[in-house]
Each structure stands twice: as structure tokens, then as C-alpha cells.
Motif scaffolding. Structure first.
Motif, PDB file in Angstrom:
ATOM      1  N   ARG A  66      49.881 -23.899  16.989  1.00 33.63           N
ATOM      2  CA  ARG A  66      50.945 -23.001  17.474  1.00 33.63           C
ATOM      3  C   ARG A  66      52.278 -23.728  17.358  1.00 33.63           C
ATOM      4  N   SER A  67      53.222 -23.103  16.664  1.00 35.69           N
ATOM      5  CA  SER A  67      54.519 -23.716  16.385  1.00 35.69           C
ATOM      6  C   SER A  67      55.645 -22.842  16.925  1.00 35.69           C
ATOM      7  N   GLU A  68      56.631 -23.481  17.532  1.00 33.90           N
ATOM      8  CA  GLU A  68      57.759 -22.721  18.068  1.00 33.90           C
ATOM      9  C   GLU A  68      58.613 -22.124  16.960  1.00 33.90           C
ATOM     10  N   HIS A  69      58.909 -22.903  15.919  1.00 31.42           N
ATOM     11  CA  HIS A  69      59.850 -22.443  14.895  1.00 31.42           C
ATOM     12  C   HIS A  69      59.344 -22.566  13.459  1.00 31.42           C
ATOM     13  N   LYS A  70      58.324 -23.358  13.190  1.00 30.07           N
ATOM     14  CA  LYS A  70      57.977 -23.685  11.804  1.00 30.07           C
ATOM     15  C   LYS A  70      56.573 -23.231  11.416  1.00 30.07           C
ATOM     16  N   GLY A  71      56.201 -22.060  11.878  1.00 32.53           N
ATOM     17  CA  GLY A  71      54.884 -21.537  11.536  1.00 32.53           C
ATOM     18  C   GLY A  71      54.661 -21.427  10.044  1.00 32.53           C
ATOM     19  N   ASP A  72      55.672 -20.989   9.301  1.00 31.72           N
ATOM     20  CA  ASP A  72      55.509 -20.823   7.858  1.00 31.72           C
ATOM     21  C   ASP A  72      55.274 -22.157   7.163  1.00 31.72           C
ATOM     22  N   LEU A  73      55.920 -23.203   7.657  1.00 25.65           N
ATOM     23  CA  LEU A  73      55.677 -24.529   7.072  1.00 25.65           C
ATOM     24  C   LEU A  73      54.222 -24.937   7.277  1.00 25.65           C
ATOM     25  N   PHE A  74      53.722 -24.758   8.484  1.00 31.22           N
ATOM     26  CA  PHE A  74      52.341 -25.156   8.745  1.00 31.22           C
ATOM     27  C   PHE A  74      51.356 -24.294   7.959  1.00 31.22           C
ATOM     28  N   ARG A  75      51.670 -23.026   7.759  1.00 32.37           N
ATOM     29  CA  ARG A  75      50.788 -22.181   6.938  1.00 32.37           C
ATOM     30  C   ARG A  75      50.716 -22.706   5.506  1.00 32.37           C
ATOM     31  N   ALA A  76      51.803 -23.315   5.058  1.00 34.95           N
ATOM     32  CA  ALA A  76      51.852 -23.806   3.685  1.00 34.95           C
ATOM     33  C   ALA A  76      51.131 -25.131   3.510  1.00 34.95           C
ATOM     34  N   VAL A  77      51.118 -25.968   4.552  1.00 33.50           N
ATOM     35  CA  VAL A  77      50.607 -27.329   4.359  1.00 33.50           C
ATOM     36  C   VAL A  77      49.235 -27.575   4.985  1.00 33.50           C
ATOM     37  N   LEU A  78      48.814 -26.744   5.926  1.00 23.10           N
ATOM     38  CA  LEU A  78      47.515 -26.963   6.559  1.00 23.10           C
ATOM     39  C   LEU A  78      46.393 -26.397   5.703  1.00 23.10           C
ATOM     40  N   PRO A  79      45.175 -26.919   5.860  1.00 22.35           N
ATOM     41  CA  PRO A  79      44.027 -26.353   5.137  1.00 22.35           C
ATOM     42  C   PRO A  79      43.870 -24.860   5.428  1.00 22.35           C
ATOM     43  N   ALA A  80      43.280 -24.148   4.493  1.00 20.41           N
ATOM     44  CA  ALA A  80      43.210 -22.692   4.580  1.00 20.41           C
ATOM     45  C   ALA A  80      42.391 -22.193   5.761  1.00 20.41           C
ATOM     46  N   ASP A  81      41.478 -23.019   6.282  1.00 21.72           N
ATOM     47  CA  ASP A  81      40.634 -22.548   7.382  1.00 21.72           C
ATOM     48  C   ASP A  81      41.297 -22.674   8.744  1.00 21.72           C
ATOM     49  N   MET A  82      42.464 -23.291   8.819  1.00 19.55           N
ATOM     50  CA  MET A  82      43.172 -23.394  10.093  1.00 19.55           C
ATOM     51  C   MET A  82      44.102 -22.211  10.282  1.00 19.55           C
ATOM     52  N   MET A  83      44.180 -21.759  11.528  1.00 19.82           N
ATOM     53  CA  MET A  83      45.058 -20.641  11.859  1.00 19.82           C
ATOM     54  C   MET A  83      46.374 -21.164  12.429  1.00 19.82           C
ATOM     55  N   VAL A  84      47.427 -20.385  12.261  1.00 19.04           N
ATOM     56  CA  VAL A  84      48.750 -20.752  12.750  1.00 19.04           C
ATOM     57  C   VAL A  84      49.308 -19.591  13.564  1.00 19.04           C
ATOM     58  N   GLN A  85      49.855 -19.907  14.726  1.00 19.45           N
ATOM     59  CA  GLN A  85      50.520 -18.918  15.573  1.00 19.45           C
ATOM     60  C   GLN A  85      51.997 -19.267  15.682  1.00 19.45           C
ATOM     61  N   ASP A  86      52.813 -18.227  15.788  1.00 16.26           N
ATOM     62  CA  ASP A  86      54.252 -18.412  15.970  1.00 16.26           C
ATOM     63  C   ASP A  86      54.626 -18.276  17.439  1.00 16.26           C
ATOM     64  N   GLY A  87      55.588 -19.057  17.870  1.00 16.57           N
ATOM     65  CA  GLY A  87      56.148 -18.900  19.201  1.00 16.57           C
ATOM     66  C   GLY A  87      55.135 -19.031  20.311  1.00 16.57           C
ATOM     67  N   ASP A  88      55.132 -18.043  21.206  1.00 16.58           N
ATOM     68  CA  ASP A  88      54.248 -18.099  22.364  1.00 16.58           C
ATOM     69  C   ASP A  88      52.809 -17.751  22.014  1.00 16.58           C
ATOM     70  N   GLY A  89      52.592 -17.005  20.943  1.00 15.73           N
ATOM     71  CA  GLY A  89      51.246 -16.703  20.486  1.00 15.73           C
ATOM     72  C   GLY A  89      50.480 -15.810  21.449  1.00 15.73           C
ATOM     73  N   ALA A  90      49.290 -15.458  21.043  1.00 13.43           N
ATOM     74  CA  ALA A  90      48.409 -14.628  21.860  1.00 13.43           C
ATOM     75  C   ALA A  90      47.269 -15.478  22.397  1.00 13.43           C
ATOM     76  N   SER A  91      46.560 -14.964  23.396  1.00 14.62           N
ATOM     77  CA  SER A  91      45.427 -15.695  23.938  1.00 14.62           C
ATOM     78  C   SER A  91      44.356 -15.844  22.865  1.00 14.62           C
ATOM     79  N   LEU A  92      43.598 -16.934  22.938  1.00 10.52           N
ATOM     80  CA  LEU A  92      42.640 -17.266  21.897  1.00 10.52           C
ATOM     81  C   LEU A  92      41.217 -17.184  22.431  1.00 10.52           C
ATOM     82  N   LYS A  93      40.331 -16.608  21.647  1.00 11.56           N
ATOM     83  CA  LYS A  93      38.933 -16.489  22.020  1.00 11.56           C
ATOM     84  C   LYS A  93      38.263 -17.862  22.014  1.00 11.56           C
ATOM     85  N   SER A  94      37.450 -18.111  23.040  1.00  6.83           N
ATOM     86  CA  SER A  94      36.670 -19.356  23.163  1.00  6.83           C
ATOM     87  C   SER A  94      37.535 -20.608  23.206  1.00  6.83           C
ATOM     88  N   LEU A  95      38.765 -20.487  23.719  1.00  8.04           N
ATOM     89  CA  LEU A  95      39.639 -21.659  23.804  1.00  8.04           C
ATOM     90  C   LEU A  95      39.089 -22.637  24.846  1.00  8.04           C
TER      91      LEU A  95
END
Length: 257
Positions: free
Chosen positions: A57-86
Motif C-alpha cells: 500500500r503506497s500513499e503516492h507511488k502506487g503506479d511505480l510499485f505496479r511497474a517494478v514489483l512481481p506480477a503476483d503482488m497487489m498494490v493499493q493506493d492511499g488508504d486502500g480497502a480492507s484485505l481478506k485474511s490479513l
């Protein structure tokens, strides 16, 4: 007590034939938008050690993390939503801002918090009640968070664990893992090549990844610390932090048998 596999290997998470990703747990990594490499190292280690899902979860750079992280990782922007099985939230690698504090204080899950760097000092001052936490300071961070403690490193780590009501992983050539109930383990299974930027972020991610799979926090801290040292020993000279993730599958295979 010396840290060795006999203390925790029987508790190491093992996937079941009929299992699924949510059973293996969900890890949330609160990103650093400045030192983005720390986030990548921590999230990658959590993913590699077996977490079923990892969300950054990134406050401002979600698009950067989407570009550089492996494809199986998820990215949330800002406050994000609640996550299942957290089951665990990692904060601190790469920085700890007001946004990070707000993310933790508004967390309504029962997730265990793994806190590194400046997040440790915040925990000691804030100390939210009814929350399990694992703190992963090096000596400098420990001294800032617990400036009044005296004695040996082991004595200070145990006292800090009891005072903060959190598990303390005091990193160094000899790492002390201390619990609020008085348990203490000394890890000497290490390597001088771990004295590199980013290796602490990897360790925090490894601990997080074991916790989300259901490993008891103290056991997860002991196990991850030993595996961290073993991975460094296997790689040897020339090690950089990102190399540790690549060695982890072999370490896991040796332990799981």
C-alpha cells in the motif's frame, strides 16, 4: 538459549495438498515512497518465504510499485480497502511518516504488526494496547527507542520486550530475540556479509511472511533470523540484500525435508 532449527523447525509452516492462498495468509506492507527499494526487498522476502498474498500500500507511488514489483503482488493506493485474511502488517522499512501512523491507528483488523526503524520508536511512545507486535531494531535504533536501559545486549533486549509488551529482535552479529514473557534466544548463525544496506528490510519481510502463515510470532522471529543468516552463509562474498530472496527456496527446502 542458542537459536537453532530444533527450537522451531517442527512449527515451520507447511502447505497442505488441499490448501489455498488465503489459508497461507495475507501480508500488508506499508510502502516507503522515498526509499522504494526497502519496500521491494521487504515485500519480496515476505512473498518468497511463503505468504499466500502480499499487498503493498503506497500513499503516492502506487503506479511505480505496479511497474517494478512481481506480477503476483497487489498494490493499493492511499488508504486502500480492507484485505481478506490479513494477518500481519509491516511498517518502517524505508521510512515512517504521518501517513504510516494513520494507517496503523485506523487498522481494525487483528493483524500482528512488524515494525522496523522509526516505527519502533513510535510504538514505544504510542504503544497501542491489545495489539501484538514484533520490533526489529539494530543497535542504533534500539538506543533511540530505549535510551535509558542498561546492561548487556541480552539484558537490555529482554527488558525492552517487557517494557514495550512486544517481541524484540535486536539485530547484530549476535542477534537477541526477546519476548515479553521473559523468553530469550541468541542467534549466532550469521555472516559478516549481512553488513549491507537492505538486509534488515529482508529480515523484517521474512518475519512478516512467516507470521501470516500462522507461525507464532516468537518462533517466526527466531526462524527468520536463523534462515536469514543461513541464506547469507550460502551465498557468501559479494552478497547484496536482493540476493537473499533468491537463496531462500534452497534454505526452505533443506528445513522442510
Amino acid at each position: 538459549m542458542k537459536n537453532e532449527p530444533g527450537l522451531w523447525v517442527d512449527k515451520l509452516p507447511r502447505p497442505t495438498p488441499d490448501g489455498h492462498k488465503y489459508q497461507r495468509g495475507h501480508a500488508l506492507v506499508l510502502a516507503s515512497d522515498e526509499l522504494t527499494g526497502a519496500t521491494r526487498l521487504a515485500a519480496g522476502a515476505s512473498n518468497r518465504i511463503g505468504a499466500g498474498l502480499v499487498t503493498v500500500r503506497s500513499e503516492h507511488k502506487g503506479d511505480l510499485f505496479r511497474a517494478v514489483l512481481p506480477a503476483d503482488m497487489m498494490v493499493q493506493d492511499g488508504d486502500g480497502a480492507s484485505l481478506k485474511s490479513l494477518r500481519a502488517i509491516l511498517a518502517g522499512p524505508g521510512g515512517f511518516t504521518l501517513w504510516h501512523k494513520q494507517q496503523l491507528l485506523t487498522d481494525d483488523s487483528e493483524a500482528i504488526w512488524v515494525l522496523d526503524a522509526e516505527a519502533i520508536k513510535w510504538w514505544v511512545g504510542q504503544r497501542p494496547m491489545s495489539r501484538e507486535a514484533i520490533l526489529t531494531p539494530h543497535d542504533g535504533e534500539f538506543s533511540k527507542a530505549f535510551p535509558d536501559l542498561l546492561g548487556t545486549r541480552t539484558e537490555r533486549a529482554l527488558e525492552a520486550a517487557m517494557a514495550s509488551e512486544a517481541i524484540v529482535v535486536l539485530k547484530g552479529p549476535e542477534t537477541v530475540i526477546a519476548a515479553p514473557d521473559g523468553r530469550g534466544v541468541l542467534n549466532t548463525h550469521s555472516s559478516p556479509y549481512l553488513a549491507k544496506a537492505g538486509t534488515g528490510d529482508v529480515l523484517a519481510g521474512m518475519i512478516t511472511g512467516l507470521v501470516v502463515q500462522g507461525m507464532e510470532p516468537f518462533d517466526a522471529a527466531c526462524c527468520a533470523t536463523w534462515m536469514h543468516g543461513e541464506a547469507a552463509r550460502r551465498f557468501g562474498p559479494g552478497l547484496i540484500a536482493s540476493d537473499l530472496e533468491a537463496v531462500l527456496p534452497g534454505v526452505l527446502a533443506s528445513l522442510l525435508g
